[in-house]
Design a protein around this motif. Structure first.
Motif, PDB file in Angstrom:
ATOM      1  N   LYS B 274      33.627 -27.927   0.111  1.00 58.48           N
ATOM      2  CA  LYS B 274      32.303 -28.138  -0.462  1.00 58.48           C
ATOM      3  C   LYS B 274      32.168 -27.421  -1.801  1.00 58.48           C
ATOM      4  O   LYS B 274      31.727 -27.997  -2.779  1.00 58.48           O
ATOM      5  CB  LYS B 274      31.259 -27.634   0.527  1.00 58.48           C
ATOM      6  N   ILE B 277      33.173 -20.547  -4.649  1.00 57.64           N
ATOM      7  CA  ILE B 277      32.269 -19.600  -5.285  1.00 57.64           C
ATOM      8  C   ILE B 277      33.081 -18.487  -5.922  1.00 57.64           C
ATOM      9  O   ILE B 277      33.831 -17.794  -5.231  1.00 57.64           O
ATOM     10  CB  ILE B 277      31.306 -18.978  -4.253  1.00 57.64           C
ATOM     11  N   PRO B 278      32.977 -18.313  -7.197  1.00 57.22           N
ATOM     12  CA  PRO B 278      33.801 -17.305  -7.867  1.00 57.22           C
ATOM     13  C   PRO B 278      33.386 -15.879  -7.492  1.00 57.22           C
ATOM     14  O   PRO B 278      32.224 -15.615  -7.215  1.00 57.22           O
ATOM     15  CB  PRO B 278      33.536 -17.553  -9.351  1.00 57.22           C
ATOM     16  N   ASN B 313      23.048 -14.591  -0.964  1.00 55.31           N
ATOM     17  CA  ASN B 313      22.998 -16.039  -0.803  1.00 55.31           C
ATOM     18  C   ASN B 313      24.432 -16.500  -0.929  1.00 55.31           C
ATOM     19  O   ASN B 313      25.100 -16.176  -1.889  1.00 55.31           O
ATOM     20  CB  ASN B 313      22.131 -16.612  -1.923  1.00 55.31           C
ATOM     21  N   SER B 315      25.952 -18.733  -1.987  1.00 55.13           N
ATOM     22  CA  SER B 315      26.462 -19.522  -3.109  1.00 55.13           C
ATOM     23  C   SER B 315      26.658 -18.769  -4.396  1.00 55.13           C
ATOM     24  O   SER B 315      27.106 -19.341  -5.368  1.00 55.13           O
ATOM     25  CB  SER B 315      25.509 -20.697  -3.371  1.00 55.13           C
ATOM     26  N   TYR B 316      26.286 -17.524  -4.455  1.00 54.07           N
ATOM     27  CA  TYR B 316      26.612 -16.799  -5.674  1.00 54.07           C
ATOM     28  C   TYR B 316      26.753 -15.328  -5.365  1.00 54.07           C
ATOM     29  O   TYR B 316      26.161 -14.809  -4.418  1.00 54.07           O
ATOM     30  CB  TYR B 316      25.543 -17.026  -6.762  1.00 54.07           C
ATOM     31  N   ARG B 317      27.530 -14.666  -6.170  1.00 54.54           N
ATOM     32  CA  ARG B 317      27.773 -13.250  -5.953  1.00 54.54           C
ATOM     33  C   ARG B 317      26.557 -12.462  -6.445  1.00 54.54           C
ATOM     34  O   ARG B 317      26.133 -12.618  -7.580  1.00 54.54           O
ATOM     35  CB  ARG B 317      29.015 -12.843  -6.750  1.00 54.54           C
TER      36      ARG B 317
END
Lengths: 652, 323
Positions: B274, B277-278, B313, B315-317
């Motif tokens: 999907k 995420i970095p 969250n 989806s992001y760091r």
């Protein structure tokens, strides 16, 4: 009979009665008749009627009826009155204003519908100028009463009405100075004390939300999800920059803006939204449910919503669009920006990079990211037009009728005065000025005037050279230095005259003249021979003879063989030699001591070998000057190995 | 810790405290650092709150595995297992409650312990490591009850299926063995590299990551990360992730996986990736989700860096904790 006095109160009562009558019977006829019946002048009657109408309206309002129909019919009546000319034009607007001021908002809605419907009436000539200010004030009052988030549709209707009523360039509707709404502050929780989480405590209990640990009433309840406060604060701080873009020009604020923007955009980049089918279904459900779309004039900034907001595509679009609008302002030319508001190169570069990133992010946002991005780009481009329109001071869009479209009447061709064109009786052409007239009328026809004899300025040969001829006569013993031919001025004029009149000028001659004077002397002698024999023949004779002798001797000399050697090489001779030489001219060139440069020049000058040979000889002649004698050439030719050609030359 | 040491640090293991407010992380120097999540996640968090509240040397060798029980933190390193009391740790007391070592065949070599897993039913601890065996220790008595032998090469990872009473182990030899811990016998042995869909011979055959969730099993390493149905013992989906995965977890309806690559992979059960995420560390070793506390429910990942990324969250760091 004096006109009967106008009694205000009586008139007013009559009008009031008539109005009520008209209202009840739904006809304005009695209204008009009463008006016409009453004594008094127009203005008085008009103002009285206005008062009467307002009084009736007041009465109606006080009655507190539920329906507005009565009010509307009264206003219709007043409009009719204006068209009939019995009522002043401002009355309908005053009545409207009164009604709207006195009614609650839901009824105002109906009244406003009436206003909207009759926009054409308001725009018509008789109403527009009188009523526009009233209408504007009325609408603004209404807007002030309404809440933008609760009565969005009504507010919108009012705004639209105003837009339709006034032309685009209406100054009161324009933000001419490009000012920003600085009051639009976004409030968010900057530190823990302000956190609204504690206040939500009771609400959450009611909603039955799952809580982590329930604290006491006094303590703020901890929220049930982890919150990224760092991002939260930075994100909402950005709104301040969007609110007041002028801040961006300040270096320190810019650095903060830069840092926060980079972080926020990095989050957007990392957190990709998915194009889930579920969200589409939700949207459709919303629409079909027929629920009113609620419009949030301001962002909701609770921390708990941060996650949800980040995953919402419309929210992202809002923020990214804000960026684009900000960048457009910072880059653009706005007349009212102060001169200190300039971006330096680094900032411009960052802005360009970020604009690209923003567009890329916009394209990635489902649904229809690409379409949205292109649409946004297009709209922002058209904004530039509006921006420049504003910079020009918002000129009107109405095209002025050009003045010359008046139908051109065919002009009568008037006869020019005959006098003017010289067709008159005295055949004088008037130039408008006495002096000019005199000059012009010396001779009407220019061509004829030029041909007239007194324009002949050039002297004849005899006249001019008379003196010279005299002096040329050796019998006169005129010394050389006193000869008129020595005079350079005379000489020049002589040359000119000779070129115009004498064929001798064009005859080629082999004689080399050391100076102009010598040349002229010889010409003079020739001329003298031709001139008519008026002059004493002896003078001429002696001159002639001498000259003849000279000429003869010259000729003779040319025939004598020793003379030949001294003779300069003639053109004709050179042609012959060239033809004979042909391609072997180079050997002769060596003999003639021509430099290599010159030889090369000759080669490049012409392709034809004969021509080249000719050129060689010419060059040799130029170089030698008076030494370009036949003798020399003959010896050169012999030495070069062309004895035959040398012989031919000698023989001629 | 000098800058050079920080540069060369790798985080190998993580574990959350039972209350969920603390995170313990073990690195390659044998140290364990305890971080306070509550202060790091609070509104007035600062640089200091992203530093550990306590760092101590637990073992001589790298701490490859950390595990929390209801009261204790178990750490494994250099062939021994130590237990620390969480309450003591929060009070900055770094005295081990006990230290035990399994019986190794030879006393000369000290095999490292790569994975530990607790069986709550029997209150026993299963450890697998460099000696190719899985040792089972009774937590109450501290006695090593049994040894599960079968792997031909060292054991990378362990997982447990409580209901069926099975321990799963993945090893360097490329097999995933399903053990019945009572009998101590291998029930099944899956040679993952033999399945064409999953096999990646260019990387090798070892299995470095193993996790189970009821009927499903995720395994990966040399072969691609794949989702297996345990009843049928067949791979249902293979995930097209480029690097070798070192740890994977089931989370809600997602599969999270970390390994080679500077990102956390989010995959769906269907087999599609999907998103990626970095994150900070260039290569990740460990992934942990704090299920012990709802308000501190974060995802933390660590790897070949001294930074541990925290995701509020997924989806992001959000931010990073650092050693």
């Amino acid at each position: 009979m004096s006109p009967s006095m106008f009694n205000f109160n009586e008139a007013k009562d009559k009008f009031t009665a008539a109005t009520r009558n008209a209202l009840d019977n739904k006809t304005s006829k009695p209204f008009l008749t009463i008006f016409n019946q009453l004594p008094g002048n127009e203005t008085e009657k008009k103002t009285t009627l206005d008062q009467a109408l307002r009084g009736v309206l007041e009465g109606e309002i006080v009655k507190k009826k539920n329906s507005c129909d009565d009010f509307l019919s009264l206003i219709y009546l007043s409009i009719d009155g204006v068209t009939e000319g019995i009522c002043s034009a401002t009355t309908p607007f005053l009545l409207l204003g009164d009604v709207l001021d006195c009614l609650p908002l839901d009824q105002c809605d109906k009244i406003f519908t009436f206003v909207e419907e009759n926009v054409s009436t308001w725009k018509s000539n008789s109403f527009y100028s009188a009523g526009k200010n009233y209408l504007l004030r009325m609408c603004n009052d209404l807007l002030r009463r309404l809440s933008k988030s609760q009565n969005t549709v009504f507010c919108g209707r009012i705004q639209l009405f105003l837009a339709r009523l006034f032309p685009l360039s209406e100054k009161s509707g324009l933000n001419l100075q490009s000012q920003f709404n600085l009051d639009n502050v976004t409030v968010f929780n900057k530190n823990e004390q302000e956190s609204t989480l504690g206040q939500k405590h009771t609400e959450e209990k009611e909603e039955g939300m799952e809580e982590g640990e329930m604290g006491d009433e006094d303590e703020p309840a901890p929220c049930s999800i982890p919150i990224d406060y760092n991002l939260y604060r930075k994100f909402w701080t950005l709104q301040d920059y969007f609110r007041n873009p002028v801040q961006c020009y300040d270096k320190f604020s810019w650095m903060t803006f830069l840092k926060y923007s980079d972080e926020t955009l990095a989050v957007f980049k990392s957190y990709k939204l998915d194009d889930t089918q579920a969200s589409k279904r939700k949207l459709e459900e919303l629409r079909t449910a027929g629920g009113e779309h609620v419009y949030f004039a301001k962002f909701l900034t609770s921390e708990k919503l941060m996650d949800l907001q980040l995953s919402d595509s419309s929210f992202r679009r809002h923020i990214l669009l804000q960026y684009l609008i900000l960048f457009q302002y910072l880059k653009g030319q706005v007349k009212f920006k102060s001169s200190s508001c300039v971006l330096n190169d680094d900032q411009t570069l960052w802005m360009e990079d970020t604009t690209k990133l923003v567009y890329q992010l916009l394209r990635e946002i489902p649904p229809d990211g690409d379409k949205f991005a292109t649409m946004v780009e297009h709209i922002l481009n058209t904004e530039e037009n509006w921006n420049s329109w504003k910079n020009e001071g918002c000129p009107s869009f109405v095209k002025e009728r050009p003045a010359d479209t008046k139908p051109a009447r065919p002009t009568r061709k008037r006869q020019a005065p005959e006098d003017f064109l010289g067709k008159g009786p005295d055949r004088k052409i008037f130039m408008g000025n006495d002096e000019l007239t005199r000059l012009w009328n010396l001779n009407h026809d220019n061509m004829e005037a030029c041909k007239s004899d007194n324009r002949e300025f050039m002297p004849t040969l005899e006249e001019f050279f008379e003196e010279a001829i005299e002096q040329a006569d050796p019998a006169n013993m005129v010394e050389d230095e006193y000869k008129v031919v020595r005079n350079s001025n005379y000489g020049w004029r002589a040359l000119r005259l000779l070129s115009r009149r004498s064929p001798h000028f064009f005859q080629p001659t082999n004689q080399q003249f050391k100076s102009l004077a010598d040349y002229l002397e010889s010409m003079v002698i020739k001329l003298a021979k031709e001139l008519p024999k008026d002059l004493p023949s002896e003078e001429i004779k002696t001159g002639e003879e001498d000259d003849d002798d000279n000429g003869d001797t010259l000729l003779k000399e040319s025939n004598d063989s020793p003379g030949i050697q001294n003779k300069l090489v003639s053109n004709q001779q050179m042609d012959e030699i060239a033809a004979k030489l042909g391609g072997q001219w180079k050997t002769l060139a060596v003999q003639l001591e021509m430099k290599a440069v010159e030889v090369r020049e000759i080669e490049t000058d012409s392709e034809d070998v004969d021509m080249q040979a000719k050129l060689l000889l010419v060059a040799w002649q130029d170089r030698e000057g008076s030494q370009a004698t036949v003798e020399n050439l003959v010896s050169a030719l012999s030495a070069a190995g062309f004895p035959k050609i040398a012989e031919i030359l000698s023989d001629t | 810790m000098g800058p050079v040491e920080l540069l060369h640090m790798s985080v190998f293991s993580q574990s959350f405290s039972p209350c969920g407010r603390f995170l313990a992380a073990g690195n390659n120097y044998g140290e364990i650092a305890v971080f306070s999540l509550s202060s790091a996640l609070s509104p007035e968090a600062s640089e200091i709150s992203q530093k550990p509240i306590l760092t101590f040397t637990a073992h001589e060798g790298p701490v490859f595995s950390l595990l929390s029980t209801d009261t204790h933190l178990l750490s494994a390193g250099n062939g021994e297992i130590s237990a620390w009391s969480w309450t003591e740790l929060t009070k900055r007391n770094t005295k081990a409650v006990w230290t035990r070592r399994p019986q190794y065949k030879s006393s000369l070599e000290i095999p490292e312990i790569n994975a530990m897993v607790i069986n709550p039913r029997e209150n026993s601890l299963a450890v697998g490591g460099g000696d190719n065996n899985i040792h089972i220790m009774d937590l109450e008595s501290g006695v090593f009850k049994s040894v599960l032998q079968g792997h031909s090469d060292y054991v990378h990872c362990l997982s447990i299926r409580e209901r069926e009473g099975e321990i799963l182990s993945g090893g360097e030899d490329g097999t995933v063995r399903i053990w019945d811990y009572r009998t101590g016998q291998t029930v099944h042995s899956i040679e993952v590299y033999k399945y064409e869909d999953c096999a990646r011979p260019q990387y090798g055959k070892w299995i470095s990551c193993l996790t189970t969730d009821a009927e499903w099993m995720l395994c990966g390493g040399g072969p691609s990360l794949s989702l297996w149905h345990l009843r049928s013992l067949s791979p249902t989906s293979v995930f097209p992730l480029s690097g070798c995965q070192r740890q994977a977890a089931f989370y809600q309806d997602l599969i999270l996986s970390v390994g080679e690559g500077q990102f956390v992979s989010h995959c769906l059960m269907s087999g599609e990736v999907k998103s990626l995420i970095p994150c900070t560390p260039p290569s990740l070793n460990t992934l942990a989700i704090n299920t012990n506390s709802t308000e501190h429910r974060v995802l933390t990942v660590g790897g070949s860096s001294d930074q541990i990324d925290v995701f509020t969250n997924l989806s992001y760091r959000a931010f990073s904790l650092s050693f």
